[in-house]
Design a protein around this motif. Structure first.
Motif, PDB file in Angstrom:
ATOM      1  N   GLU A 209       0.824  -1.204   0.000  1.00  0.00           N
ATOM      2  CA  GLU A 209       0.000   0.000   0.000  1.00  0.00           C
ATOM      3  C   GLU A 209       0.861   1.258   0.000  1.00  0.00           C
ATOM      4  OE1 GLU A 209      -2.722  -0.397   3.249  1.00  0.00           O
ATOM      5  OE2 GLU A 209      -4.207  -1.433   2.002  1.00  0.00           O
ATOM      6  N   GLN A 213       0.707   4.049  -3.043  1.00  0.00           N
ATOM      7  CA  GLN A 213       0.412   5.448  -2.758  1.00  0.00           C
ATOM      8  C   GLN A 213       1.585   6.362  -3.116  1.00  0.00           C
ATOM      9  OE1 GLN A 213      -0.733   5.504   1.369  1.00  0.00           O
ATOM     10  NE2 GLN A 213      -2.514   4.172   1.041  1.00  0.00           N
ATOM     11  N   SER A 214       2.794   5.891  -2.892  1.00  0.00           N
ATOM     12  CA  SER A 214       3.977   6.719  -3.153  1.00  0.00           C
ATOM     13  C   SER A 214       4.290   6.860  -4.630  1.00  0.00           C
ATOM     14  CB  SER A 214       5.202   6.132  -2.430  1.00  0.00           C
ATOM     15  OG  SER A 214       4.979   6.049  -1.039  1.00  0.00           O
TER      16      SER A 214
END
Length: 317
Positions: A209, A213-214
């Protein structure tokens, strides 16, 4: 009161420190709660320091208590090592060996080691448990396993750990995928993904996750599945994909069922650690198994690296 704690008292201190509770420590040591409390109190009186802070929610070791705990587990380990050394003089390796492994290792890396170890040490009673990290960690802490290999995490009181493998993560999709086999891919270019991921309690789930997201990886649909064979079956039959360590799918490379692509821009890696109980040293069977297993992992890692590099030269499907 003697100046030195007895072995039984030391074991009580270790149990309370690792369990964080007199009740759970008593259950583990097959003793009464009052008996464990008396053992700890006797050690504190002999040392002249408080080892634990007692609260309504449990107990936590003081700075002195944590230091004493570490010295105690070292001492217990030396006693066990002495016994192992004497038994090894007979030239016969025997005893029970209880190992915990994730599907990452059982699917592709375990068989070569067993092929050597089982005939070499016929007197070792071998038990291997396949499970995910949470179950394996708990069983090592409860002394139900001699060791386990799990994804790297922040650690827990009662465990020793060391890095055993750093593995390249890969994207796995079904045979109808338009991707070139073994070609590095940027996940954000493949998005939005329909993806199978581990459940929320799995360490790898949190790492994935953060990566999504990054790096701007959009998700169309996500299925949580802590069932490796079912994950592979779903990916083979549908347009869902998954992200797994390269080791688990090394035997699938070159076959027609899956398309495998190393993740790049940036690369994604999974780290795995060996965990053992702090209060125990590795038995001779465990040490011999690990020596062979790590050697086999190193050879498999070289083969995987060569296959992934060779994929850059493959023609477009």
């Amino acid at each position: 009161m003697p100046a030195h704690a007895t072995l039984r008292q030391i074991q009580a201190v270790i149990a309370v420190c690792e369990e964080g509770s007199f009740t759970r420590a008593a259950e583990r040591e097959h003793a009464t709660q009052s008996g464990i409390s008396q053992h700890v109190a006797a050690v504190e009186k002999a040392l002249g320091v408080r080892l634990f802070e007692r609260t309504t929610t449990g107990v936590t070791p003081t700075a002195a208590g944590l230091r004493y705990y570490r010295r105690c587990v070292d001492a217990i380990g030396l006693l066990e090592t002495a016994g192992e050394d004497i038994r090894a003089l007979s030239g016969r390796v025997s005893g029970r060996l209880r190992i915990g492994l994730m599907p990452t290792f059982t699917r592709a890396a375990l068989a070569p080691t067993l092929q050597h170890f089982v005939p070499a040490y016929p007197d070792v009673q071998l038990h291997i448990l396949e499970a995910y990290s949470g179950t394996l960690t708990d069983q090592v802490l409860n002394d139900q396993l001699d060791f386990a290999i799990v994804p790297a995490f922040e650690g827990r009181v009662g465990l020793k750990s060391r890095l055993i493998l750093r593995d390249r993560e890969v994207l796995i999709s079904g045979r109808t995928s338009p991707l070139k086999p073994l070609a590095p891919v940027r996940l954000s270019d493949c998005a939005p993904l329909k993806i199978v991921v581990p459940g929320p309690d799995n360490v790898r789930r949190r790492n994935l996750e953060v990566y999504f997201q990054s790096n701007g990886v959009a998700i169309d649909r996500m299925i949580e599945m802590d069932a490796m064979m079912a994950t592979f079956d779903l990916v083979a039959r549908t347009d869902f994909v998954t992200v797994l360590p390269g080791l688990i799918c090394i035997n699938d490379i070159g076959r027609d069922e899956f398309i495998i692509n190393p993740i790049d821009h940036p690369s994604l890696y999974a780290e795995f650690i060996l965990i053992t109980p702090s209060r125990r040293t590795l038995s001779t069977p465990a040490r011999l198994f690990l020596e062979r297993f790590e050697a086999d992992l190193a050879e498999t890692g070289k083969r995987l690296t060569a296959l992934l590099k060779g994929g850059r030269k493959q023609p477009q499907r």
